[in-house]
Design a protein around this motif. Sequence first.
Motif, PDB file in Angstrom:
ATOM      1  N   GLY A   6       0.426  -1.406   0.209  1.00 21.09           N
ATOM      2  CA  GLY A   6      -0.194   0.219  -0.001  1.00 21.09           C
ATOM      3  C   GLY A   6       1.034   1.338   0.449  1.00 21.09           C
ATOM      4  N   VAL A   7       0.624   1.888   0.049  1.00 21.89           N
ATOM      5  CA  VAL A   7       0.967   3.431   0.648  1.00 21.89           C
ATOM      6  C   VAL A   7       0.362   4.302   1.510  1.00 21.89           C
ATOM      7  N   TYR A   8       1.253   5.237   2.322  1.00 24.61           N
ATOM      8  CA  TYR A   8       0.882   5.166   3.685  1.00 24.61           C
ATOM      9  C   TYR A   8       1.880   6.767   3.681  1.00 24.61           C
ATOM     10  N   ILE A   9       1.872   7.224   5.138  1.00 24.19           N
ATOM     11  CA  ILE A   9       2.817   7.986   5.330  1.00 24.19           C
ATOM     12  C   ILE A   9       2.876   7.518   7.130  1.00 24.19           C
ATOM     13  N   MET A  10       4.381   8.369   7.042  1.00 20.45           N
ATOM     14  CA  MET A  10       4.725   7.386   8.813  1.00 20.45           C
ATOM     15  C   MET A  10       5.770   8.203   9.423  1.00 20.45           C
ATOM     16  N   SER A  11       5.201   8.824  10.858  1.00 23.48           N
ATOM     17  CA  SER A  11       6.095   9.508  11.358  1.00 23.48           C
ATOM     18  C   SER A  11       8.115   9.128  11.254  1.00 23.48           C
ATOM     19  N   ASN A  12       8.713   9.725  11.500  1.00 18.19           N
ATOM     20  CA  ASN A  12       9.950  10.000  11.103  1.00 18.19           C
ATOM     21  C   ASN A  12      11.122  10.494  12.363  1.00 18.19           C
ATOM     22  N   GLY A  13      10.363  10.973  13.502  1.00 18.42           N
ATOM     23  CA  GLY A  13      11.084  10.873  14.757  1.00 18.42           C
ATOM     24  C   GLY A  13      11.847   9.410  14.863  1.00 18.42           C
ATOM     25  N   LYS A  14      12.922   8.897  15.849  1.00 18.03           N
ATOM     26  CA  LYS A  14      13.406   7.847  16.334  1.00 18.03           C
ATOM     27  C   LYS A  14      13.305   7.341  17.004  1.00 18.03           C
ATOM     28  N   LEU A  15      12.762   5.827  17.233  1.00 16.53           N
ATOM     29  CA  LEU A  15      12.034   5.242  18.229  1.00 16.53           C
ATOM     30  C   LEU A  15      12.727   4.735  19.199  1.00 16.53           C
ATOM     31  N   ALA A  16      12.121   4.368  20.387  1.00 16.45           N
ATOM     32  CA  ALA A  16      12.503   4.261  21.583  1.00 16.45           C
ATOM     33  C   ALA A  16      12.510   2.508  20.746  1.00 16.45           C
ATOM     34  N   GLU A  17      13.310   1.411  21.637  1.00 22.82           N
ATOM     35  CA  GLU A  17      13.443  -0.211  21.430  1.00 22.82           C
ATOM     36  C   GLU A  17      12.110  -0.156  21.244  1.00 22.82           C
ATOM     37  N   GLY A  18      11.747  -1.338  20.370  1.00 24.73           N
ATOM     38  CA  GLY A  18       9.882  -1.865  20.915  1.00 24.73           C
ATOM     39  C   GLY A  18       8.870  -1.659  19.935  1.00 24.73           C
ATOM     40  N   PHE A  19       8.914   0.279  19.654  1.00 24.83           N
ATOM     41  CA  PHE A  19       8.386   0.912  19.142  1.00 24.83           C
ATOM     42  C   PHE A  19       8.283   1.687  18.220  1.00 24.83           C
ATOM     43  N   ARG A  20       6.726   1.288  17.603  1.00 23.20           N
ATOM     44  CA  ARG A  20       6.349   1.282  16.159  1.00 23.20           C
ATOM     45  C   ARG A  20       5.824   3.397  15.813  1.00 23.20           C
ATOM     46  N   ALA A  21       6.726   3.174  14.009  1.00 22.57           N
ATOM     47  CA  ALA A  21       5.780   5.272  13.753  1.00 22.57           C
ATOM     48  C   ALA A  21       4.118   5.306  13.723  1.00 22.57           C
ATOM     49  N   LEU A  22       4.023   5.940  14.252  1.00 19.29           N
ATOM     50  CA  LEU A  22       2.334   6.028  13.793  1.00 19.29           C
ATOM     51  C   LEU A  22       2.068   6.385  11.895  1.00 19.29           C
ATOM     52  N   LEU A  23       1.461   5.063  11.164  1.00 19.92           N
ATOM     53  CA  LEU A  23       1.281   5.964   9.683  1.00 19.92           C
ATOM     54  C   LEU A  23       0.012   5.193   9.898  1.00 19.92           C
ATOM     55  N   VAL A  24      -0.465   6.806   8.311  1.00 24.08           N
ATOM     56  CA  VAL A  24      -1.586   6.260   8.215  1.00 24.08           C
ATOM     57  C   VAL A  24      -2.015   6.299   6.405  1.00 24.08           C
ATOM     58  N   TYR A  25      -2.421   5.185   5.827  1.00 19.63           N
ATOM     59  CA  TYR A  25      -2.821   4.958   5.225  1.00 19.63           C
ATOM     60  C   TYR A  25      -3.541   5.849   4.037  1.00 19.63           C
ATOM     61  N   ALA A  26      -2.989   5.869   2.973  1.00 27.21           N
ATOM     62  CA  ALA A  26      -3.745   6.451   1.709  1.00 27.21           C
ATOM     63  C   ALA A  26      -5.182   5.823   1.610  1.00 27.21           C
ATOM     64  N   GLU A  27      -6.082   6.800   1.350  1.00 25.95           N
ATOM     65  CA  GLU A  27      -7.423   6.267   1.157  1.00 25.95           C
ATOM     66  C   GLU A  27      -7.542   5.694   0.180  1.00 25.95           C
TER      67      GLU A  27
END
Length: 132
Positions: free
Chosen positions: A50-71
């Motif tokens: 698919g295609v989505y946007i996601m956050s690019n801040g560095k993440l703590a170990e085991g955490f995932r970035a927030l993402l939102v798919y294109a409609e």
Amino acid sequence: MFTFPILAVRKVINRGIADAAVNGGFRNPYYGTRPGEGEKPGLWLVGDQGVYIMSNGKLAEGFRALLVYAEQCHPKGDVDWWDYKRRHFGADDGIEFIEWERLIPLFDRNLGATHLNVELTETDIALSLITR
């Protein structure tokens, strides 16, 4: 063209900024091949499953970035997501970086807009707003 609700885009940006503040900066979307490029507040437009946007801040170990798919391109809701992705993003996986400096002023000047449209051309990323 890929469409995202502006409120969701703002949440992705804010999450990236918050993650960066806690975890020491922003991630490089180019896997270190272009040091310093893209290591600033923004979001990643990702073509993958698919295609989505996601956050690019560095993440703590085991955490995932927030993402939102294109409609138009969510693999769990759009039966033709692969064809749409291939036609508008390309068949290969990839990442395009969009600086938040391009987005926040655009949103703030157009408070009645509800959605962000992102269109990829051969040489540029075109951004526009719509109201639904």
